[in-house]
Write a protein that holds these residues in place. Structure first.
Motif, PDB file in Angstrom:
ATOM      1  N   ALA A  79      32.550  21.209  32.785  1.00 54.05           N
ATOM      2  CA  ALA A  79      31.205  21.442  32.251  1.00 54.05           C
ATOM      3  C   ALA A  79      30.651  22.799  32.672  1.00 54.05           C
ATOM      4  O   ALA A  79      29.556  23.169  32.239  1.00 54.05           O
ATOM      5  CB  ALA A  79      30.260  20.329  32.708  1.00 54.05           C
ATOM      6  N   LEU A  82      29.195  25.128  30.032  1.00 57.26           N
ATOM      7  CA  LEU A  82      27.906  24.685  29.487  1.00 57.26           C
ATOM      8  C   LEU A  82      26.765  25.184  30.357  1.00 57.26           C
ATOM      9  O   LEU A  82      25.769  25.724  29.868  1.00 57.26           O
ATOM     10  CB  LEU A  82      27.871  23.160  29.405  1.00 57.26           C
ATOM     11  N   VAL A 105      25.984  23.406  23.778  1.00 54.45           N
ATOM     12  CA  VAL A 105      25.365  22.766  24.940  1.00 54.45           C
ATOM     13  C   VAL A 105      25.000  21.321  24.617  1.00 54.45           C
ATOM     14  O   VAL A 105      25.222  20.404  25.419  1.00 54.45           O
ATOM     15  CB  VAL A 105      24.110  23.548  25.389  1.00 54.45           C
ATOM     16  N   PHE A 109      26.596  18.081  26.417  1.00 55.41           N
ATOM     17  CA  PHE A 109      25.758  17.116  27.115  1.00 55.41           C
ATOM     18  C   PHE A 109      26.094  15.694  26.657  1.00 55.41           C
ATOM     19  O   PHE A 109      26.148  14.763  27.461  1.00 55.41           O
ATOM     20  CB  PHE A 109      24.284  17.425  26.853  1.00 55.41           C
ATOM     21  N   VAL A 112      29.179  14.692  28.481  1.00 53.65           N
ATOM     22  CA  VAL A 112      28.922  14.279  29.870  1.00 53.65           C
ATOM     23  C   VAL A 112      28.411  12.846  29.906  1.00 53.65           C
ATOM     24  O   VAL A 112      28.854  12.027  30.729  1.00 53.65           O
ATOM     25  CB  VAL A 112      27.908  15.235  30.539  1.00 53.65           C
TER      26      VAL A 112
END
Length: 277
Positions: A79, A82, A105, A109, A112
């Motif tokens: 990540a 990002l 982004v 997200f 994630v």
């Protein structure tokens, strides 16, 4: 890191990693007869870079792997691009993100949240360990933005700068580690060799390969290594450590990598218009 944690404290694992990594880069600098930076100002910036790119994130990842799978730590590491785009928006005014990068982004997200299993209340993952791993990725992002602002024209080679940075990170850990850890009772060969490999190969040799790759192909291609980390971490975690792989982790990792790839794309320059007669 996870195998080293079986016998040593996370700070000790990180210190060993830095010592062996610095030894490899120091030998490379000596063989190539590179000159280390001479400016005190440069060394000051390198000390900050060493904290943000080495001492802090290495320690956070080592601590996180006490409670989370190594493959989750690798996915959190992926990540970094990002967070880098978000940091560049604040710290690097000349690097204005495009709509495509903003979309990256958002996609990242979602990835994630998929990895963490947001729909089931993040059950099965230690929130503190996961937060540490994500904080380490943020530290990488802040560190690279800092390097870009302060260390782009030092007059020294990338190899000499990298070696100096690792050296300063090692000194930082040598100062801190004795205050927070005690001498290990045992030194099992498996853990010792793991820390040796982590430092000499995963840090020292990796820095050398990255240095050569960036020098030959440029920083954009060099940054692509970030996309391989979750693949290697997941495979090694399952095969070598017997970690359990759930469907949402590889799916989320792919989504993160797609988002990260979008954030790294630069808009194509517009063709110049012919002047009107």
């Amino acid at each position: 890191m996870k195998v080293g944690n079986e016998a040593f404290a996370p700070l000790q694992v990180t210190l060993g990693r830095m010592v062996f990594g610095t030894a490899v880069l120091g030998a490379a600098v000596a063989v190539k007869r590179e000159r280390l930076p001479r400016s005190p100002r440069t060394w000051g910036h390198l000390a900050v870079a060493a904290f943000l790119l080495n001492s802090l994130p290495f320690t956070l990842f080592a601590t996180a792997e006490q409670t989370i799978p190594s493959m989750l730590a690798g996915i959190c590491n992926a990540a970094t691009p990002l967070f880098s785009m978000l940091v560049s928006l604040v710290a690097l005014s000349e690097d204005r993100p495009s709509r495509e990068r903003f979309a990256g982004v958002g996609v990242g997200f979602i990835g994630v949240l998929t990895v963490l299993g947001a729909w089931q209340g993040f059950s099965g993952q230690d929130p503190k360990g996961t937060l540490m791993a994500l904080t380490a990725a943020v530290s990488y992002a802040v560190g690279w933005a800092y390097v870009r602002r302060t260390l782009t024209s030092t007059g020294s080679s990338h190899l000499a700068v990298s070696a100096s940075q690792l050296l300063l990170g090692t000194v930082q850990l040598l100062v801190v580690t004795p205050f927070f850890t005690s001498m290990p009772d045992t030194w099992p060969a498996k853990s010792v060799l793991s820390v040796l490999a982590l430092g000499a190969l995963g840090t020292g040799v990796a820095f050398l390969i990255q240095y050569g790759l960036v020098a030959e192909k440029g920083p954009t291609i060099g940054a692509m290594v970030t996309y391989l980390i979750p693949i290697v971490a997941t495979t090694a975690g399952v095969v070598l450590l017997g970690e359990t792989l759930h469907w949402n982790e590889p799916v989320g990792a792919v989504v993160i990598l797609v988002g990260a790839a979008l954030t790294q794309r630069r808009p194509k320059p517009r063709p110049a218009r012919d002047p009107q007669p």
